[in-house]
Design an enzyme around this catalytic site. Structure first.
Site, PDB file in Angstrom:
ATOM      1  N   HIS A 181     -20.773  20.906   8.226  1.00  0.00           N
ATOM      2  CA  HIS A 181     -19.630  21.791   8.464  1.00  0.00           C
ATOM      3  C   HIS A 181     -18.428  21.024   8.994  1.00  0.00           C
ATOM      4  O   HIS A 181     -18.505  19.831   9.320  1.00  0.00           O
ATOM      5  CB  HIS A 181     -20.020  22.912   9.432  1.00  0.00           C
ATOM      6  N   CYS A 209     -26.381  19.365  13.786  1.00  0.00           N
ATOM      7  CA  CYS A 209     -25.625  19.544  12.545  1.00  0.00           C
ATOM      8  C   CYS A 209     -24.804  18.308  12.215  1.00  0.00           C
ATOM      9  O   CYS A 209     -24.617  17.410  13.046  1.00  0.00           O
ATOM     10  CB  CYS A 209     -24.703  20.757  12.662  1.00  0.00           C
TER      11      CYS A 209
END
Length: 288
Positions: A97, A113
Site C-alpha cells: 500500500h 505490510c
C-alpha cells in the site's frame, strides 16, 4: 518480487517470447522487528482505491500501550496509513500500500505490510493486475553476471535474520549461489575470490562489485562510476540532462535520489552518488 533485505520491490511486466523484459523497481518500507513481513509466495487478491483501514486487535493494543490509540475503523483521508491505494495479498492482514508517512519508506516501519511512496503505489496499482504472483524473499547477498564477471551485491542482514552469516559466511553464501551460476562458473573455469566476498559482505553498501572473472573492490567500482553532486547543478552523463536538484536531502535521501534518477535517467547509464547510493541500469533493468 520483494527483497526484504534490500527493502525494494521489483515488478516484472508480462512479456511474450523474445521480447525484452521490462522491470519497474521501487523502494519500500517493511515490517519492524517483532512485526516481520512474512516470506513466501502469494498473489494480489484484490485492489482498492482510497481504502479503509481496519487495524487488527494486536495493532490497536500496541497503539494503546504507547498512548496513541487508534479507532477500529479509519476512513480514507490524510490520517489513513494505507495512503490512497492498497493491494491486498492472499495473506490476511498483509498489504502492499501507499502511506501518509513517506519517511517510513526505506526503513523497518510497518506492522508487516509493504509501504511505497504515494507516487510509486499509484504507478504499481495500475501496472499489476489482480492475480499477480507475489514472491517475498530475504536475500542480503545477490549474485549476477554482467560483462563476463560475476558480481556480488551485499545488503545489511536484518536484525532478526536467524542465519548467522558472520559465523559461517562461506557456507551460507555458497548456498545463495543459484545452480545456474555455479554451472556457469564451472563452464568458464572461474573460481570465486572469497577474499573479495569477505570484504564486500563485511561492509555491505548495496553496491555491486565483481568477485569472479576479475575482482575489484567496491571502492574501485565507485571510482570508475560517474559521480554527481547532490546540491547545485547536477552534471548528468550520457542522456541525463543538467538539472537543479532542489529537493531537501533527508533520512530517505537514497530512495529520493533513486526516484529522481529513475525519472530522468537514460536506460544504459550508471550513476553513483557520493555517500548516498548506487543506481545501475542495463537495458532498463537494475544490474542485479
Amino acid at each position: 518480487v520483494i527483497n526484504l533485505a534490500a527493502m525494494r520491490l521489483w515488478y516484472f511486466e508480462p512479456r511474450k517470447a523474445q521480447e525484452p523484459q521490462v522491470v519497474h523497481t521501487y523502494p519500500i518500507g517493511i515490517g519492524r522487528v517483532g512485526w516481520a513481513t512474512p516470506e513466501g509466495v502469494t498473489k494480489v487478491s484484490r485492489k482498492m482505491k482510497d481504502p479503509t483501514w481496519r487495524p487488527s486487535a494486536a495493532v490497536r493494543k500496541e497503539h494503546a500501550e504507547n498512548d496513541d490509540p487508534v479507532p477500529a475503523v479509519v476512513l480514507p483521508g490524510p490520517d489513513n496509513p494505507l495512503g490512497n491505494r492498497a493491494m491486498y495479498l492472499g495473506w490476511p492482514t498483509y498489504l502492499v500500500h501507499g502511506t501518509n508517512k513517506p519517511y517510513g519508506v526505506g526503513i523497518r516501519s510497518s506492522h508487516g505490510c509493504i509501504r511505497l511512496y504515494p507516487e510509486d503505489i499509484l504507478q504499481l496499482f495500475e501496472l499489476a493486475p489482480i492475480g499477480t504472483p507475489v514472491r517475498v524473499v530475504n536475500q542480503p547477498y545477490l549474485f549476477g553476471w554482467h560483462a563476463g564477471k560475476l558480481y556480488l551485491q551485499a545488503y545489511d542482514v536484518l536484525e532478526d535474520d536467524p542465519r548467522d552469516f558472520a559465523k559461517a559466511p562461506k557456507k551460507l553464501l555458497s548456498k545463495q549461489l543459484a545452480a545456474r551460476i555455479q554451472k556457469e562458473l564451472k563452464a568458464r573455469g572461474e573460481t570465486i575470490d572469497w577474499a573479495a566476498v569477505s570484504a564486500i559482505s563485511h561492509e555491505p553498501r548495496g553496491i555491486p562489485a565483481p568477485i569472479a572473472g576479475g575482482s575489484a573492490s567496491v571502492a574501485a567500482e565507485v571510482a570508475a562510476a560517474a559521480v554527481v553532486a547532490l546540491l547545485g547543478i547536477i552534471a548528468l552523463p550520457g542522456t541525463f540532462r543538467q538539472a537543479l536538484y532542489r529537493q531537501q536531502i533527508h533520512d530517505n535521501a537514497q530512495a529520493d535520489l533513486a526516484r529522481y534518477i529513475r525519472d530522468h535517467a537514460g536506460r544504459d547509464d550508471v550513476v553513483y552518488a557520493r555517500d548516498i547510493g548506487y543506481i545501475g541500469y542495463v537495458s532498463g533493468q537494475p544490474i542485479l
